[in-house]
Motif scaffolding. Sequence first.
Motif, mmCIF file in Angstrom:
data_model
loop_
_atom_site.group_PDB
_atom_site.id
_atom_site.type_symbol
_atom_site.label_atom_id
_atom_site.label_comp_id
_atom_site.label_asym_id
_atom_site.label_seq_id
_atom_site.Cartn_x
_atom_site.Cartn_y
_atom_site.Cartn_z
ATOM 1 N N LEU A 13 0.792 -1.228 0.000
ATOM 2 C CA LEU A 13 0.000 0.000 0.000
ATOM 3 C C LEU A 13 0.830 1.286 0.000
ATOM 4 C CD1 LEU A 13 -2.976 -1.147 2.245
ATOM 5 C CD2 LEU A 13 -3.036 -0.645 -0.202
ATOM 6 N N PRO A 14 1.908 1.384 0.779
ATOM 7 C CA PRO A 14 2.664 2.653 0.740
ATOM 8 C C PRO A 14 3.208 2.965 -0.659
ATOM 9 C CG PRO A 14 3.239 1.407 2.703
ATOM 10 C CD PRO A 14 2.399 0.492 1.858
ATOM 11 N N ALA A 15 3.774 1.957 -1.353
ATOM 12 C CA ALA A 15 4.306 2.214 -2.698
ATOM 13 C C ALA A 15 3.181 2.542 -3.667
ATOM 14 C CB ALA A 15 5.098 0.994 -3.189
ATOM 15 N N LEU A 16 2.057 1.848 -3.538
ATOM 16 C CA LEU A 16 0.934 2.119 -4.438
ATOM 17 C C LEU A 16 0.348 3.502 -4.169
ATOM 18 C CD1 LEU A 16 -0.779 -1.387 -4.440
ATOM 19 C CD2 LEU A 16 0.487 -0.324 -6.325
ATOM 20 N N ALA A 17 0.299 3.895 -2.903
ATOM 21 C CA ALA A 17 -0.216 5.224 -2.572
ATOM 22 C C ALA A 17 0.684 6.306 -3.168
ATOM 23 C CB ALA A 17 -0.319 5.376 -1.053
ATOM 24 N N ALA A 18 1.990 6.106 -3.089
ATOM 25 C CA ALA A 18 2.920 7.088 -3.680
ATOM 26 C C ALA A 18 2.749 7.140 -5.188
ATOM 27 C CB ALA A 18 4.358 6.715 -3.312
ATOM 28 N N ALA A 19 2.540 5.966 -5.814
ATOM 29 C CA ALA A 19 2.312 5.933 -7.267
ATOM 30 C C ALA A 19 1.013 6.651 -7.607
ATOM 31 C CB ALA A 19 2.278 4.486 -7.764
ATOM 32 N N LEU A 20 -0.012 6.428 -6.793
ATOM 33 C CA LEU A 20 -1.305 7.057 -7.060
ATOM 34 C C LEU A 20 -1.199 8.587 -7.046
ATOM 35 C CD1 LEU A 20 -4.373 6.824 -7.478
ATOM 36 C CD2 LEU A 20 -4.603 6.828 -4.973
ATOM 37 N N VAL A 21 -0.403 9.113 -6.139
ATOM 38 C CA VAL A 21 -0.219 10.575 -6.097
ATOM 39 C C VAL A 21 0.402 11.060 -7.411
ATOM 40 C CG1 VAL A 21 1.032 12.440 -4.922
ATOM 41 C CG2 VAL A 21 -0.137 10.653 -3.582
ATOM 42 N N ARG A 22 1.348 10.291 -7.947
ATOM 43 C CA ARG A 22 1.952 10.658 -9.246
ATOM 44 C C ARG A 22 0.924 10.544 -10.378
ATOM 45 N NH1 ARG A 22 6.388 8.076 -6.645
ATOM 46 N NH2 ARG A 22 5.921 5.982 -7.433
ATOM 47 N N VAL A 23 0.095 9.499 -10.320
ATOM 48 C CA VAL A 23 -0.945 9.319 -11.341
ATOM 49 C C VAL A 23 -1.899 10.516 -11.318
ATOM 50 C CG1 VAL A 23 -2.939 7.918 -12.007
ATOM 51 C CG2 VAL A 23 -0.803 6.800 -11.328
ATOM 52 N N HIS A 24 -2.293 10.921 -10.126
ATOM 53 C CA HIS A 24 -3.228 12.048 -10.038
ATOM 54 C C HIS A 24 -2.599 13.323 -10.575
ATOM 55 C CE1 HIS A 24 -5.550 15.324 -8.149
ATOM 56 N NE2 HIS A 24 -6.533 14.569 -8.571
ATOM 57 N N ALA A 25 -1.333 13.537 -10.255
ATOM 58 C CA ALA A 25 -0.655 14.752 -10.734
ATOM 59 C C ALA A 25 -0.586 14.765 -12.260
ATOM 60 C CB ALA A 25 0.752 14.826 -10.139
ATOM 61 N N GLN A 26 -0.365 13.604 -12.865
ATOM 62 C CA GLN A 26 -0.211 13.551 -14.324
ATOM 63 C C GLN A 26 -1.531 13.444 -15.066
ATOM 64 O OE1 GLN A 26 2.945 11.366 -16.325
ATOM 65 N NE2 GLN A 26 1.398 10.188 -17.456
ATOM 66 N N ASP A 27 -2.448 12.618 -14.556
ATOM 67 C CA ASP A 27 -3.650 12.254 -15.322
ATOM 68 C C ASP A 27 -4.947 12.800 -14.735
ATOM 69 O OD1 ASP A 27 -2.216 10.311 -17.103
ATOM 70 O OD2 ASP A 27 -1.882 9.312 -15.181
ATOM 71 N N GLY A 28 -4.875 13.390 -13.543
ATOM 72 C CA GLY A 28 -6.122 13.834 -12.914
ATOM 73 C C GLY A 28 -7.022 12.664 -12.550
ATOM 74 N N TYR A 29 -6.418 11.521 -12.265
ATOM 75 C CA TYR A 29 -7.174 10.333 -11.850
ATOM 76 C C TYR A 29 -6.765 9.960 -10.435
ATOM 77 C CZ TYR A 29 -8.797 5.544 -11.405
ATOM 78 O OH TYR A 29 -9.405 4.414 -10.941
ATOM 79 N N PRO A 30 -7.709 9.797 -9.520
ATOM 80 C CA PRO A 30 -9.148 9.948 -9.697
ATOM 81 C C PRO A 30 -9.568 11.417 -9.654
ATOM 82 C CG PRO A 30 -8.666 9.355 -7.434
ATOM 83 C CD PRO A 30 -7.350 9.345 -8.146
ATOM 84 N N VAL A 31 -10.700 11.720 -10.304
ATOM 85 C CA VAL A 31 -11.128 13.127 -10.359
ATOM 86 C C VAL A 31 -11.422 13.668 -8.963
ATOM 87 C CG1 VAL A 31 -11.993 13.148 -12.725
ATOM 88 C CG2 VAL A 31 -13.523 12.438 -10.878
#
Length: 169
Positions: A13-31
């Motif tokens: 979960l910690p690595a996935l959470a850090a990845a998710l923050v990058r995904v949101h910054a780049q793709d606006g996902y999740p809205v």
Amino acid sequence: MSVTIRPRRDEDLPALAAALVRVHAQDGYPVEGVADPEGWLRHDRELQSWTAVEDGLPIGQVALIRAVPEDDAARAWREHSHGDIDRLAIPARLFVDPGHRGTGAGQLLMEAVFGFARARGLAIAFDVMLKDQAAIRLYERLGAVRIADLTHHYGDGLNEPAAVYVAAS
Ligand SMILES: CC(C)(COP(=O)(O)OP(=O)(O)OC[C@H]1O[C@@H](n2cnc3c(N)ncnc32)[C@H](O)[C@@H]1OP(=O)(O)O)[C@@H](O)C(=O)NCCC(=O)NCCS
């Protein structure tokens, strides 16, 4: 190094959470944003979740959740197929870390979802925002079929055009 898929572990979960923050910054996902990334990863209706691992590092994930009648995807699927919502599951929270895309991780994650559901006789429907074009290409490549267009309402009066897909049976 090739990508492998396995059931998600709490230690991912910690690595996935850090990845998710990058995904949101780049793709606006999740809205809806990522104020609580680990909380967002833990869906309370989760049937199963999977982690994509590359070189020992969690680089992406997907969850399969139990459908309820209030879900946009469930509503559209019921109108389309008149099926029993107890036999429907919804893939959700799919993402791959931006630095690890384009090598098949997203496809392997979705294939894990489809295989799990098929083995249990579950139908699959899900919604996707139209802005998430890479995801739409992936779903259509895997044979998913668009059954409805809708508007996703979120936050304080915000709207996002979306569509509902069903997995090929
Ligand atoms: C959608 C998403 C999960 C796809 O992840 P991914 O790991 O890049 O997916 P894949 O690698 O399977 O496919 C991506 C592309 O790489 C290509 N590809 C896959 N394996 C490849 C390989 N070995 N060599 C060359 N290209 C390859 C695919 O054909 C695809 O091409 P396309 O973009 O032209 O359609 C990712 O873009 C993402 O996280 N997006 C933001 C979040 C999001 O939209 N989530 C879905 C919400 S419903």
